[in-house]
Design a protein around this motif. Structure first.
Motif, PDB file in Angstrom:
ATOM      1  N   THR A  13     -14.807  -8.881  -1.646  1.00  0.00           N
ATOM      2  CA  THR A  13     -15.401  -7.542  -1.711  1.00  0.00           C
ATOM      3  C   THR A  13     -16.775  -7.645  -2.354  1.00  0.00           C
ATOM      4  O   THR A  13     -16.941  -8.305  -3.379  1.00  0.00           O
ATOM      5  CB  THR A  13     -14.505  -6.588  -2.524  1.00  0.00           C
ATOM      6  OG1 THR A  13     -13.282  -6.377  -1.814  1.00  0.00           O
ATOM      7  CG2 THR A  13     -15.186  -5.250  -2.746  1.00  0.00           C
ATOM      8  N   ILE A  14     -17.759  -6.975  -1.746  1.00  0.00           N
ATOM      9  CA  ILE A  14     -19.141  -7.016  -2.234  1.00  0.00           C
ATOM     10  C   ILE A  14     -19.585  -5.602  -2.573  1.00  0.00           C
ATOM     11  O   ILE A  14     -19.455  -4.679  -1.756  1.00  0.00           O
ATOM     12  CB  ILE A  14     -20.088  -7.620  -1.182  1.00  0.00           C
ATOM     13  CG1 ILE A  14     -19.654  -9.041  -0.826  1.00  0.00           C
ATOM     14  CG2 ILE A  14     -21.532  -7.607  -1.686  1.00  0.00           C
ATOM     15  CD1 ILE A  14     -20.376  -9.606   0.370  1.00  0.00           C
ATOM     16  N   ILE A  15     -20.094  -5.426  -3.772  1.00  0.00           N
ATOM     17  CA  ILE A  15     -20.659  -4.151  -4.203  1.00  0.00           C
ATOM     18  C   ILE A  15     -22.103  -4.406  -4.606  1.00  0.00           C
ATOM     19  O   ILE A  15     -22.370  -5.222  -5.487  1.00  0.00           O
ATOM     20  CB  ILE A  15     -19.871  -3.541  -5.372  1.00  0.00           C
ATOM     21  CG1 ILE A  15     -18.387  -3.395  -5.014  1.00  0.00           C
ATOM     22  CG2 ILE A  15     -20.466  -2.188  -5.760  1.00  0.00           C
ATOM     23  CD1 ILE A  15     -17.517  -2.941  -6.169  1.00  0.00           C
ATOM     24  N   LEU A  16     -23.015  -3.741  -3.956  1.00  0.00           N
ATOM     25  CA  LEU A  16     -24.444  -3.946  -4.194  1.00  0.00           C
ATOM     26  C   LEU A  16     -24.948  -2.919  -5.194  1.00  0.00           C
ATOM     27  O   LEU A  16     -24.754  -1.714  -5.019  1.00  0.00           O
ATOM     28  CB  LEU A  16     -25.196  -3.816  -2.867  1.00  0.00           C
ATOM     29  CG  LEU A  16     -26.698  -4.109  -2.864  1.00  0.00           C
ATOM     30  CD1 LEU A  16     -26.959  -5.560  -3.273  1.00  0.00           C
ATOM     31  CD2 LEU A  16     -27.283  -3.828  -1.482  1.00  0.00           C
ATOM     32  N   ASN A  17     -25.595  -3.400  -6.249  1.00  0.00           N
ATOM     33  CA  ASN A  17     -26.125  -2.506  -7.282  1.00  0.00           C
ATOM     34  C   ASN A  17     -27.647  -2.499  -7.260  1.00  0.00           C
ATOM     35  O   ASN A  17     -28.292  -3.551  -7.203  1.00  0.00           O
ATOM     36  CB  ASN A  17     -25.658  -2.956  -8.672  1.00  0.00           C
ATOM     37  CG  ASN A  17     -26.286  -2.117  -9.781  1.00  0.00           C
ATOM     38  OD1 ASN A  17     -25.849  -1.004 -10.041  1.00  0.00           O
ATOM     39  ND2 ASN A  17     -27.330  -2.638 -10.426  1.00  0.00           N
ATOM     40  N   VAL A  45     -23.415  -7.631  -6.711  1.00  0.00           N
ATOM     41  CA  VAL A  45     -24.751  -8.194  -6.523  1.00  0.00           C
ATOM     42  C   VAL A  45     -25.776  -7.235  -7.107  1.00  0.00           C
ATOM     43  O   VAL A  45     -25.912  -6.092  -6.639  1.00  0.00           O
ATOM     44  CB  VAL A  45     -25.063  -8.427  -5.027  1.00  0.00           C
ATOM     45  CG1 VAL A  45     -26.471  -8.997  -4.860  1.00  0.00           C
ATOM     46  CG2 VAL A  45     -24.030  -9.352  -4.402  1.00  0.00           C
ATOM     47  N   ASP A  46     -26.482  -7.673  -8.157  1.00  0.00           N
ATOM     48  CA  ASP A  46     -27.598  -6.855  -8.634  1.00  0.00           C
ATOM     49  C   ASP A  46     -28.818  -7.201  -7.795  1.00  0.00           C
ATOM     50  O   ASP A  46     -29.268  -8.341  -7.764  1.00  0.00           O
ATOM     51  CB  ASP A  46     -27.889  -7.109 -10.106  1.00  0.00           C
ATOM     52  CG  ASP A  46     -29.013  -6.218 -10.592  1.00  0.00           C
ATOM     53  OD1 ASP A  46     -28.813  -4.993 -10.624  1.00  0.00           O
ATOM     54  OD2 ASP A  46     -30.113  -6.734 -10.875  1.00  0.00           O
ATOM     55  N   ASN A  47     -29.357  -6.185  -7.135  1.00  0.00           N
ATOM     56  CA  ASN A  47     -30.433  -6.396  -6.163  1.00  0.00           C
ATOM     57  C   ASN A  47     -31.796  -6.304  -6.837  1.00  0.00           C
ATOM     58  O   ASN A  47     -32.654  -5.504  -6.433  1.00  0.00           O
ATOM     59  CB  ASN A  47     -30.313  -5.373  -5.022  1.00  0.00           C
ATOM     60  CG  ASN A  47     -30.645  -5.971  -3.667  1.00  0.00           C
ATOM     61  OD1 ASN A  47     -30.686  -7.189  -3.510  1.00  0.00           O
ATOM     62  ND2 ASN A  47     -30.868  -5.119  -2.689  1.00  0.00           N
ATOM     63  N   VAL A  72     -20.617 -11.180 -11.450  1.00  0.00           N
ATOM     64  CA  VAL A  72     -21.922 -10.571 -11.184  1.00  0.00           C
ATOM     65  C   VAL A  72     -22.891 -11.668 -10.797  1.00  0.00           C
ATOM     66  O   VAL A  72     -22.969 -12.709 -11.467  1.00  0.00           O
ATOM     67  CB  VAL A  72     -22.448  -9.810 -12.419  1.00  0.00           C
ATOM     68  CG1 VAL A  72     -23.824  -9.205 -12.137  1.00  0.00           C
ATOM     69  CG2 VAL A  72     -21.460  -8.728 -12.849  1.00  0.00           C
ATOM     70  N   VAL A  73     -23.632 -11.455  -9.705  1.00  0.00           N
ATOM     71  CA  VAL A  73     -24.664 -12.398  -9.292  1.00  0.00           C
ATOM     72  C   VAL A  73     -25.967 -11.631  -9.112  1.00  0.00           C
ATOM     73  O   VAL A  73     -25.974 -10.418  -8.925  1.00  0.00           O
ATOM     74  CB  VAL A  73     -24.287 -13.138  -7.982  1.00  0.00           C
ATOM     75  CG1 VAL A  73     -22.990 -13.904  -8.146  1.00  0.00           C
ATOM     76  CG2 VAL A  73     -24.213 -12.173  -6.808  1.00  0.00           C
ATOM     77  N   GLN A  74     -27.053 -12.361  -9.182  1.00  0.00           N
ATOM     78  CA  GLN A  74     -28.386 -11.788  -9.019  1.00  0.00           C
ATOM     79  C   GLN A  74     -28.947 -12.214  -7.663  1.00  0.00           C
ATOM     80  O   GLN A  74     -28.981 -13.402  -7.341  1.00  0.00           O
ATOM     81  CB  GLN A  74     -29.303 -12.264 -10.150  1.00  0.00           C
ATOM     82  CG  GLN A  74     -30.763 -11.875 -10.016  1.00  0.00           C
ATOM     83  CD  GLN A  74     -30.968 -10.372  -9.896  1.00  0.00           C
ATOM     84  OE1 GLN A  74     -31.454  -9.891  -8.877  1.00  0.00           O
ATOM     85  NE2 GLN A  74     -30.577  -9.631 -10.935  1.00  0.00           N
ATOM     86  N   SER A  75     -29.390 -11.244  -6.869  1.00  0.00           N
ATOM     87  CA  SER A  75     -29.928 -11.576  -5.546  1.00  0.00           C
ATOM     88  C   SER A  75     -31.293 -12.246  -5.645  1.00  0.00           C
ATOM     89  O   SER A  75     -31.676 -13.024  -4.769  1.00  0.00           O
ATOM     90  CB  SER A  75     -30.039 -10.314  -4.680  1.00  0.00           C
ATOM     91  OG  SER A  75     -31.053  -9.450  -5.180  1.00  0.00           O
ATOM     92  N   GLY A  84     -29.096  -7.877   0.376  1.00  0.00           N
ATOM     93  CA  GLY A  84     -28.259  -7.919  -0.810  1.00  0.00           C
ATOM     94  C   GLY A  84     -26.818  -8.271  -0.486  1.00  0.00           C
ATOM     95  O   GLY A  84     -26.190  -9.070  -1.183  1.00  0.00           O
ATOM     96  N   ASN A  85     -26.285  -7.686   0.581  1.00  0.00           N
ATOM     97  CA  ASN A  85     -24.905  -8.011   0.963  1.00  0.00           C
ATOM     98  C   ASN A  85     -24.787  -9.429   1.501  1.00  0.00           C
ATOM     99  O   ASN A  85     -23.777 -10.102   1.267  1.00  0.00           O
ATOM    100  CB  ASN A  85     -24.392  -6.990   1.974  1.00  0.00           C
ATOM    101  CG  ASN A  85     -23.966  -5.698   1.311  1.00  0.00           C
ATOM    102  OD1 ASN A  85     -23.064  -5.681   0.479  1.00  0.00           O
ATOM    103  ND2 ASN A  85     -24.639  -4.609   1.648  1.00  0.00           N
ATOM    104  N   ASN A  86     -25.801  -9.901   2.202  1.00  0.00           N
ATOM    105  CA  ASN A  86     -25.792 -11.302   2.632  1.00  0.00           C
ATOM    106  C   ASN A  86     -25.774 -12.237   1.433  1.00  0.00           C
ATOM    107  O   ASN A  86     -25.132 -13.296   1.458  1.00  0.00           O
ATOM    108  CB  ASN A  86     -27.003 -11.599   3.506  1.00  0.00           C
ATOM    109  CG  ASN A  86     -26.849 -11.103   4.934  1.00  0.00           C
ATOM    110  OD1 ASN A  86     -25.760 -10.709   5.353  1.00  0.00           O
ATOM    111  ND2 ASN A  86     -27.925 -11.123   5.684  1.00  0.00           N
TER     112      ASN A  86
END
Length: 331
Positions: A13-17, A45-47, A72-75, A84-86
């Motif tokens: 599951t991916i949630i883009l912030n 993903v923090d964009n 949490v990852v940083q794009s 961001g989702n990629n």
């Protein structure tokens, strides 16, 4: 029959912030509840928010004891929704295992307890479904339109004209459609709650990062169809959706350039340069007629100020750009 046991699959599951950390955490909490009994994890993903969101998210994940189920990852850049989702897809599951399905959830969307399992059950019962979307609802429980037809040349007449007799004549070409009475294939679904089969992502390459915002899920569903996959709307999957929190679309006083860019990219990819020009011409003509009718009836157009002027300026800018570049080369 739909399967209720999904312990044999792995879900990413991916949630883009982007500058909505508290709402993103609320979405993550809802997703965690809806993923009970499902193997896998959540990547937030923090964009490239640049406002302290990433630190707030990391601290909250640690304080809640969600790791390693949630990370949490940083794009590294704000490339928009698709990019961001990629980035989240590339980050993958924490243990490096391959996911069978990828679920994209907006930061302002909150799945009900059975929303995710309903999507998985439907897709497992329909192997040709490469994507599946939920029934989105407002926080008041009122359903939102969540399934659509692909934009086309005829939709560029019906939509901007907004004239009853023409809409009845071209009704089956309207992008907006009456919500299906049951789950099944549609052209495309809203990306706020979107389940995707890993095989479809492998076949299409995922989201086109040339779209910053808007049209990216439309484009992906269209490319998936060309690759042999269907897109399904799943009525049994209910997700509360606030909408336009990061983009501010609900309060636009001027349509941003990235919307025009995305619209143009979609039509050029799927209809060619001539088809894209025709789509814009039809939109401008139909929209102009709508404005004349509104002027005669002394009513508002329903569009943001300067919408058609912005479209003309955007198209002329793309026409003039190559000409200037060509002139520089000759010089």
């Amino acid at each position: 029959m739909p399967r209720n046991d999904h312990s044999d699959i792995r879900l990413l599951t991916i949630i883009l912030n982007w500058r909505t950390p508290e709402m993103t955490l609320r979405a993550a909490r809802s997703a965690l509840d809806a993923m009970r009994g499902i193997e896998g994890g959540i990547v937030i993903v923090d964009n490239d928010s640049g406002d302290g969101s990433e630190l707030r998210l990391r601290e909250a994940v640690a304080a809640q004891g969600w790791a390693p189920r949630v990370r949490v990852v940083q794009s590294g850049r704000n490339g928009g929704f698709g990019a961001g989702n990629n980035a989240g897809i590339r980050a993958g599951l924490a243990d490096g295992a391959a996911a069978d399905f990828v679920y994209v959830l907006n930061s302002d969307a909150f799945p009900d307890a059975q929303a995710i399992t309903a999507l998985l059950a439907h897709m497992r019962a329909h192997p040709r479904a490469g994507l599946a979307g939920s029934q989105l609802e407002g926080e008041d429980g009122v359903p939102h339109v969540s399934a659509f037809r692909f934009p086309s040349l005829l939709s560029e007449i019906e939509g901007p004209l907004r004239f009853g007799p023409v809409s009845r004549l071209l009704g089956r070409h309207s992008v907006w459609m009456r919500m299906p009475g049951q789950s099944g294939p549609v052209d495309w679904v809203a990306g706020a709650s979107l389940m995707m089969r890993a095989g479809m992502l492998d076949a299409t390459g995922g989201f086109d990062e040339g779209f910053f915002l808007y049209f990216e899920e439309t484009d992906l569903c269209r490319r998936a169809r060309a690759a042999g996959f269907e897109t399904h709307f799943v009525r049994e999957s209910h997700v509360r959706h606030i909408g336009s929190v990061s983009t501010g679309m609900g309060s636009w006083t001027r349509v941003p350039e990235y919307w025009y860019d995305s619209r143009r990219r979609y039509f050029r990819r799927h209809f060619g340069a001539a088809g894209s020009a025709a789509a814009t011409g039809l939109h401008l003509l139909s929209g102009g007629l709508h404005r004349l009718r509104c002027l005669a009836m002394r009513r508002e157009t329903g569009d943001p100020p300067g919408f058609l002027r912005g479209m003309i300026r955007h198209e002329l800018g793309h026409v003039a750009g190559p000409r200037r570049a060509s002139a520089r080369k000759r010089a």
